[in-house]
Motif scaffolding. Structure first.
Motif, PDB file in Angstrom:
ATOM      1  N   MET A   1      85.043 -45.819  -8.039  1.00  0.00           N
ATOM      2  CA  MET A   1      83.811 -46.141  -7.951  1.00  0.00           C
ATOM      3  C   MET A   1      82.445 -44.657  -8.261  1.00  0.00           C
ATOM      4  O   MET A   1      83.292 -43.619  -7.497  1.00  0.00           O
ATOM      5  CB  MET A   1      82.995 -46.521  -6.922  1.00  0.00           C
ATOM      6  CG  MET A   1      81.801 -47.160  -6.751  1.00  0.00           C
ATOM      7  SD  MET A   1      81.485 -48.077  -5.004  1.00  0.00           S
ATOM      8  CE  MET A   1      82.744 -49.494  -5.477  1.00  0.00           C
ATOM      9  N   ASN A   2      81.616 -45.072  -8.672  1.00  0.00           N
ATOM     10  CA  ASN A   2      80.121 -43.595  -8.759  1.00  0.00           C
ATOM     11  C   ASN A   2      79.828 -43.541  -7.436  1.00  0.00           C
ATOM     12  O   ASN A   2      79.791 -44.535  -7.532  1.00  0.00           O
ATOM     13  CB  ASN A   2      79.869 -43.870 -10.473  1.00  0.00           C
ATOM     14  CG  ASN A   2      80.001 -43.677 -11.625  1.00  0.00           C
ATOM     15  OD1 ASN A   2      80.754 -43.086 -11.963  1.00  0.00           O
ATOM     16  ND2 ASN A   2      79.552 -44.523 -12.168  1.00  0.00           N
ATOM     17  N   SER A   3      79.307 -42.069  -6.915  1.00  0.00           N
ATOM     18  CA  SER A   3      78.696 -42.057  -5.874  1.00  0.00           C
ATOM     19  C   SER A   3      77.507 -41.279  -6.566  1.00  0.00           C
ATOM     20  O   SER A   3      77.475 -39.964  -7.304  1.00  0.00           O
ATOM     21  CB  SER A   3      79.466 -41.430  -4.877  1.00  0.00           C
ATOM     22  OG  SER A   3      80.323 -40.332  -4.832  1.00  0.00           O
ATOM     23  N   HIS A   4      76.229 -41.052  -6.416  1.00  0.00           N
ATOM     24  CA  HIS A   4      75.447 -40.539  -6.338  1.00  0.00           C
ATOM     25  C   HIS A   4      75.342 -38.594  -5.481  1.00  0.00           C
ATOM     26  O   HIS A   4      76.079 -38.351  -4.550  1.00  0.00           O
ATOM     27  CB  HIS A   4      74.080 -40.561  -5.970  1.00  0.00           C
ATOM     28  CG  HIS A   4      73.569 -41.642  -6.353  1.00  0.00           C
ATOM     29  ND1 HIS A   4      73.693 -42.545  -7.782  1.00  0.00           N
ATOM     30  CD2 HIS A   4      72.586 -42.514  -5.685  1.00  0.00           C
ATOM     31  CE1 HIS A   4      73.097 -43.588  -7.594  1.00  0.00           C
ATOM     32  NE2 HIS A   4      72.515 -43.736  -6.835  1.00  0.00           N
ATOM     33  N   ALA A   5      75.486 -38.026  -6.761  1.00  0.00           N
ATOM     34  CA  ALA A   5      76.064 -36.010  -6.455  1.00  0.00           C
ATOM     35  C   ALA A   5      74.810 -35.444  -6.107  1.00  0.00           C
ATOM     36  O   ALA A   5      74.885 -34.553  -5.187  1.00  0.00           O
ATOM     37  CB  ALA A   5      77.018 -35.800  -8.422  1.00  0.00           C
ATOM     38  N   LEU A   6      73.815 -36.053  -6.761  1.00  0.00           N
ATOM     39  CA  LEU A   6      72.399 -35.458  -6.556  1.00  0.00           C
ATOM     40  C   LEU A   6      71.138 -36.501  -7.115  1.00  0.00           C
ATOM     41  O   LEU A   6      71.808 -37.463  -8.065  1.00  0.00           O
ATOM     42  CB  LEU A   6      72.093 -34.709  -8.345  1.00  0.00           C
ATOM     43  CG  LEU A   6      71.436 -32.956  -7.830  1.00  0.00           C
ATOM     44  CD1 LEU A   6      71.694 -32.611  -6.838  1.00  0.00           C
ATOM     45  CD2 LEU A   6      71.578 -32.293  -9.287  1.00  0.00           C
ATOM     46  N   THR A   7      70.364 -36.351  -6.193  1.00  0.00           N
ATOM     47  CA  THR A   7      69.533 -37.165  -6.399  1.00  0.00           C
ATOM     48  C   THR A   7      67.581 -36.577  -6.152  1.00  0.00           C
ATOM     49  O   THR A   7      68.009 -35.735  -5.879  1.00  0.00           O
ATOM     50  CB  THR A   7      68.895 -38.203  -5.209  1.00  0.00           C
ATOM     51  OG1 THR A   7      70.379 -39.073  -5.157  1.00  0.00           O
ATOM     52  CG2 THR A   7      68.110 -39.569  -5.073  1.00  0.00           C
ATOM     53  N   CYS A   8      67.535 -36.683  -7.880  1.00  0.00           N
ATOM     54  CA  CYS A   8      65.561 -36.471  -7.670  1.00  0.00           C
ATOM     55  C   CYS A   8      64.942 -36.942  -7.935  1.00  0.00           C
ATOM     56  O   CYS A   8      65.231 -37.757  -8.179  1.00  0.00           O
ATOM     57  CB  CYS A   8      66.129 -35.626  -9.607  1.00  0.00           C
ATOM     58  SG  CYS A   8      67.303 -33.686  -8.780  1.00  0.00           S
ATOM     59  N   THR A   9      64.034 -36.952  -7.215  1.00  0.00           N
ATOM     60  CA  THR A   9      63.025 -38.163  -6.921  1.00  0.00           C
ATOM     61  C   THR A   9      62.014 -37.662  -6.784  1.00  0.00           C
ATOM     62  O   THR A   9      60.787 -36.166  -6.375  1.00  0.00           O
ATOM     63  CB  THR A   9      63.098 -38.140  -5.528  1.00  0.00           C
ATOM     64  OG1 THR A   9      64.255 -38.665  -4.813  1.00  0.00           O
ATOM     65  CG2 THR A   9      61.663 -40.007  -5.172  1.00  0.00           C
TER      66      THR A   9
END
Length: 254
Positions: A1-9
């Motif tokens: 299952m993928n998990s967010h490693a990096l989130t840019c907003t």
């Protein structure tokens, strides 16, 4: 299952009144090779510069729950974000093994990094095998083939424990076989890490992308699977327009 490693907003980058990146949202997931594509000037490399601390921006970059905006470049690297440039940056006078040993050896003295040791750390040996350079441990990096230098630079990120890799045109100048080898390497790396690739080569993207984000004029034009992006009329229009513009330039300079 993928998990967010990096989130840019809402990433926005301005240069002297010119908006190079305009409100970009982007997530990078472990287990995927995420391609960032778009015409020249779309903001791809500037976005990577922002994430890695080389360009000031407004918005938010969060890795594993930690806000990175405002942190210095070396702090961001220590958080596990590594990037390569269009031209490989390796220590050309040093061997493959020494390059990897230095990248793995933060905190050791310069002398202990440069001296020839009786045995290399297991991590360095494993990465040399992974990047296909196990037979070149004592080869000076400066005489490696072009593709091998790119693999070495990627290996230097791996031994430095980067788990988010941002790669700027990693196959530039490579032949067909090197490109395929690089694509397979990226997928192997992405099994446990997040990999983002800034690229112009559409054939390479179609062959190896798990997910694609298209940038145009600093904004996200489209995002999704390879098929979703390729069939998006807005993407087709942008790339057709870019191709027609280049044909006009070629005709005018012929």
């Amino acid at each position: 299952m993928n998990s967010h490693a990096l989130t840019c907003t809402g990433i926005t980058v301005d240069f002297d009144g010119f908006r190079a990146v305009d409100g970009v949202d982007l997530t990078l997931d472990r287990g995927e090779v995420h391609f960032l594509i778009g015409p020249n000037g779309a903001g791809k490399t500037t976005l990577v510069d922002a994430v890695t601390g080389l360009a000031k921006y407004s918005g938010s970059v969060v890795k594993d729950g930690v806000e990175l905006r405002g942190r210095k470049v070396h702090h961001i690297a220590r958080r596990g974000i590594g990037r390569t440039f269009q031209t490989a940056t390796v220590f050309e006078q040093l061997t493959v093994a020494q390059n990897l040993d230095i990248a793995a050896g933060a905190g050791r003295s310069p002398w202990s990094l440069l001296r020839r040791r009786k045995a290399l750390p297991d991590q360095v040996v494993a990465v040399m095998e992974q990047i296909g350079l196990a037979g070149h441990a004592q080869t000076p990096a400066g005489i490696l083939a072009h593709g091998q230098k790119q693999w070495l630079e990627i290996g230097m990120l791996l031994v430095g424990d980067a788990d988010v890799l941002l790669l700027d045109e990693p196959i530039a100048g490579m032949g067909h076989e090197e490109r395929d080898t690089t694509g397979r390497l990226l997928h192997a790396i992405a099994e446990t890490r997040a990999v983002a690739v800034v690229e112009h080569d559409m054939d390479f993207m179609r062959a190896f992308a798990s997910r694609v984000t298209v940038l145009h004029a600093g904004r996200v034009l489209a995002a999704g699977s390879v098929d979703e992006v390729a069939n998006d009329p807005r993407v087709q229009e942008v790339y057709l327009g870019a191709a027609n513009e280049q044909e006009t330039i070629d005709a005018a300079t012929a």
